[in-house]
Enzyme design. Structure first.
Site, PDB file in Angstrom:
ATOM      1  N   LYS A  13       0.806  -1.046  -0.074  1.00  0.00           N
ATOM      2  CA  LYS A  13      -0.138   0.102  -0.099  1.00  0.00           C
ATOM      3  C   LYS A  13       0.946   1.305   0.214  1.00  0.00           C
ATOM      4  CE  LYS A  13      -2.318  -1.004   3.824  1.00  0.00           C
ATOM      5  NZ  LYS A  13      -1.257  -2.067   4.287  1.00  0.00           N
ATOM      6  N   ARG A  86      -9.410   1.687  10.742  1.00  0.00           N
ATOM      7  CA  ARG A  86      -9.159   0.333  11.280  1.00  0.00           C
ATOM      8  C   ARG A  86     -10.064  -0.318  11.739  1.00  0.00           C
ATOM      9  NH1 ARG A  86      -3.460  -0.059  11.897  1.00  0.00           N
ATOM     10  NH2 ARG A  86      -2.376   2.014  11.685  1.00  0.00           N
ATOM     11  N   ARG A 124      12.228  -8.113   2.526  1.00  0.00           N
ATOM     12  CA  ARG A 124      12.089  -6.540   2.529  1.00  0.00           C
ATOM     13  C   ARG A 124      13.282  -5.930   2.908  1.00  0.00           C
ATOM     14  NH1 ARG A 124       6.657  -3.672   4.374  1.00  0.00           N
ATOM     15  NH2 ARG A 124       7.290  -4.482   6.309  1.00  0.00           N
ATOM     16  N   ARG A 157      14.287  -4.421   8.671  1.00  0.00           N
ATOM     17  CA  ARG A 157      13.515  -4.019   9.746  1.00  0.00           C
ATOM     18  C   ARG A 157      13.661  -5.466  10.813  1.00  0.00           C
ATOM     19  NH1 ARG A 157       8.075  -1.364   7.916  1.00  0.00           N
ATOM     20  NH2 ARG A 157       7.255  -2.677   9.750  1.00  0.00           N
ATOM     21  N   ARG A 168       1.422 -10.279  13.081  1.00  0.00           N
ATOM     22  CA  ARG A 168       0.750  -9.081  12.696  1.00  0.00           C
ATOM     23  C   ARG A 168      -0.393  -9.455  11.667  1.00  0.00           C
ATOM     24  NH1 ARG A 168       5.931  -6.535  10.045  1.00  0.00           N
ATOM     25  NH2 ARG A 168       4.593  -4.921   9.388  1.00  0.00           N
TER      26      ARG A 168
END
Length: 217
Positions: A13, A86, A124, A157, A168
């Site tokens: 996104k 959310r 990533r 990360r 998550r």
């Protein structure tokens, strides 16, 4: 049209929002940024929010919506909501705001397979200073482990490990995924689905067609 991006972390996104910003002048709206700005500037809404924060409470949805309305009124142009709403009550409140202010919107569901997405996220890499993201397989930098624009090292990360990612994704499915069901029936906001695991350029092309023609190709 205004856009509402729906999808789990890592669905692409942010990458697509930045591309639409650069191409069409969209503005990303982050409710966290809006909240912090109101508090920092000492607006009436910010003072009200600070009271909740000082007491250890959550800033209520209606106050966040009033901040969003103020932000939309203060700066012209169309926006991308990413990370808000959310919850279904937040989506209902946002629909009411959009209807009241005669703003159209399309909710874009970034559809992904959780197992494939997990593989995408573990590969990533991020440029810490700018937030630019790459992937060792799907979107590699020109030079391995270096940012294309600055040549600075890329990082992985700490939360881009499989266990954290699956946690998550489970949290997203429980709390945020019901938004898709809400928007399927919304009288205000139209819902469209995109295959977010398609090549990045393909996803981008579908979004460009949506902005230009009101429907992805």
């Amino acid at each position: 049209m205004n856009l509402i991006f729906l999808g789990p972390p890592g669905a692409g996104k942010g990458t697509q929002a930045k591309a639409l910003e650069e191409r069409f002048g969209y503005r990303q709206l982050s409710t966290g940024d809006i909240l912090r700005a109101n508090v920092r500037e000492g607006t009436a809404l910010g003072v009200e929010a600070q009271g909740y924060m000082d007491s250890g409470g959550l800033v209520p949805d209606d106050l966040i919506i009033r901040m969003v309305e103020r932000e939309l009124a203060s700066r012209p142009g169309e926006v991308i909501f990413d990370g808000f709403p959310r919850t279904v009550p937040q989506a209902q409140a946002l629909d009411e705001l959009l209807a009241r202010t005669n703003r159209g919107a399309v909710a874009i569901a970034f559809d992904v397979d959780p197992d494939v997405l997990t593989g995408r996220l573990t590969g990533r890499r991020t440029h810490a200073a700018s937030g630019r993201t790459y992937h060792v397989k799907y979107n590699p930098p020109k030079v391995a482990d270096l940012d294309d624009e600055t040549g600075e090292p890329l990082i992985q990360r700490p939360d881009d490990n499989e266990e954290t990612i699956r946690t998550r994704l489970a949290t997203y499915e429980e709390s945020t995924a019901p938004l898709v069901g809400y928007y399927e029936k919304s009288p205000v906001t139209r819902l469209l689905h995109l295959d977010a695991l398609a090549p990045i350029d393909s996803v981008g092309s579908q979004l460009v067609d949506l902005v230009r023609h009101g429907q992805p190709a």
